[in-house]
Scaffold this motif. Structure first.
Motif, PDB file in Angstrom:
ATOM      1  N   LYS A 130      40.848  51.308  35.785  1.00  0.00           N
ATOM      2  CA  LYS A 130      41.797  51.669  36.930  1.00  0.00           C
ATOM      3  C   LYS A 130      42.034  53.330  36.832  1.00  0.00           C
ATOM      4  O   LYS A 130      42.340  53.838  35.502  1.00  0.00           O
ATOM      5  CB  LYS A 130      42.989  51.033  36.787  1.00  0.00           C
ATOM      6  N   SER A 166      40.894  47.668  37.581  1.00  0.00           N
ATOM      7  CA  SER A 166      39.773  47.786  36.567  1.00  0.00           C
ATOM      8  C   SER A 166      39.117  46.550  36.972  1.00  0.00           C
ATOM      9  O   SER A 166      39.571  45.380  37.200  1.00  0.00           O
ATOM     10  CB  SER A 166      40.436  47.542  35.118  1.00  0.00           C
ATOM     11  N   PHE A 167      37.608  46.431  36.559  1.00  0.00           N
ATOM     12  CA  PHE A 167      36.891  45.294  36.778  1.00  0.00           C
ATOM     13  C   PHE A 167      35.510  45.484  36.174  1.00  0.00           C
ATOM     14  O   PHE A 167      35.223  46.575  35.626  1.00  0.00           O
ATOM     15  CB  PHE A 167      36.448  45.134  38.308  1.00  0.00           C
ATOM     16  N   ILE A 215      31.744  43.013  42.479  1.00  0.00           N
ATOM     17  CA  ILE A 215      32.830  42.966  41.492  1.00  0.00           C
ATOM     18  C   ILE A 215      32.681  41.472  41.034  1.00  0.00           C
ATOM     19  O   ILE A 215      32.979  40.573  41.487  1.00  0.00           O
ATOM     20  CB  ILE A 215      34.140  43.108  42.374  1.00  0.00           C
ATOM     21  N   TYR A 253      37.530  40.585  37.196  1.00  0.00           N
ATOM     22  CA  TYR A 253      38.755  41.315  37.511  1.00  0.00           C
ATOM     23  C   TYR A 253      40.193  40.396  37.206  1.00  0.00           C
ATOM     24  O   TYR A 253      39.962  39.256  36.972  1.00  0.00           O
ATOM     25  CB  TYR A 253      38.775  41.845  38.927  1.00  0.00           C
ATOM     26  N   ASP A 289      44.693  41.190  41.101  1.00  0.00           N
ATOM     27  CA  ASP A 289      43.669  41.997  42.002  1.00  0.00           C
ATOM     28  C   ASP A 289      43.032  41.107  42.965  1.00  0.00           C
ATOM     29  O   ASP A 289      42.198  41.663  43.833  1.00  0.00           O
ATOM     30  CB  ASP A 289      43.030  43.020  41.260  1.00  0.00           C
ATOM     31  N   VAL A 346      40.259  42.583  45.881  1.00  0.00           N
ATOM     32  CA  VAL A 346      38.797  41.923  45.861  1.00  0.00           C
ATOM     33  C   VAL A 346      38.490  41.431  47.103  1.00  0.00           C
ATOM     34  O   VAL A 346      37.251  41.624  47.806  1.00  0.00           O
ATOM     35  CB  VAL A 346      38.574  41.250  44.646  1.00  0.00           C
TER      36      VAL A 346
END
Length: 93
Positions: free
Chosen positions: A17, A24-25, A41, A44, A48, A52
């Protein structure tokens, strides 16, 4: 920070992030562009989930935000070329 030479389709990456990236992922590279990559993705934080869902489990990230964690297996084309070169030299003698 990754570069276009370090990122390939199938690589497992981590994105942190920042001001330019909302979460962040962990993900997988699906397509490589000049300065960025399209990635799925994969992992995660639950908080979030809405982001997504809006992104439909895919996003484009600039290389400066990508950290390659596991490179995809690359096809060994160079050894095959060396073998054919050796065979050509042998046949020419």
């Amino acid at each position: 920070m990754a570069t276009v030479d370090e990122v390939a389709v199938g690589d497992k990456v981590t994105v942190r992030k920042s001001a330019d990236v909302p979460m962040s992922f962990k993900g997988t590279v699906m397509k490589v562009y000049t300065n960025s990559a399209l990635m799925s993705i994969d992992s995660y934080q639950e908080t979030d989930q809405n982001i997504v869902s809006d992104l439909k489990d895919k996003t484009i990230i600039n290389f400066k935000h990508i950290r390659v964690t596991k490179a995809a297996a690359k096809a060994a084309k160079k050894p095959a070329a060396k073998e054919s070169d050796a065979a050509a030299k042998k046949n020419s003698k």
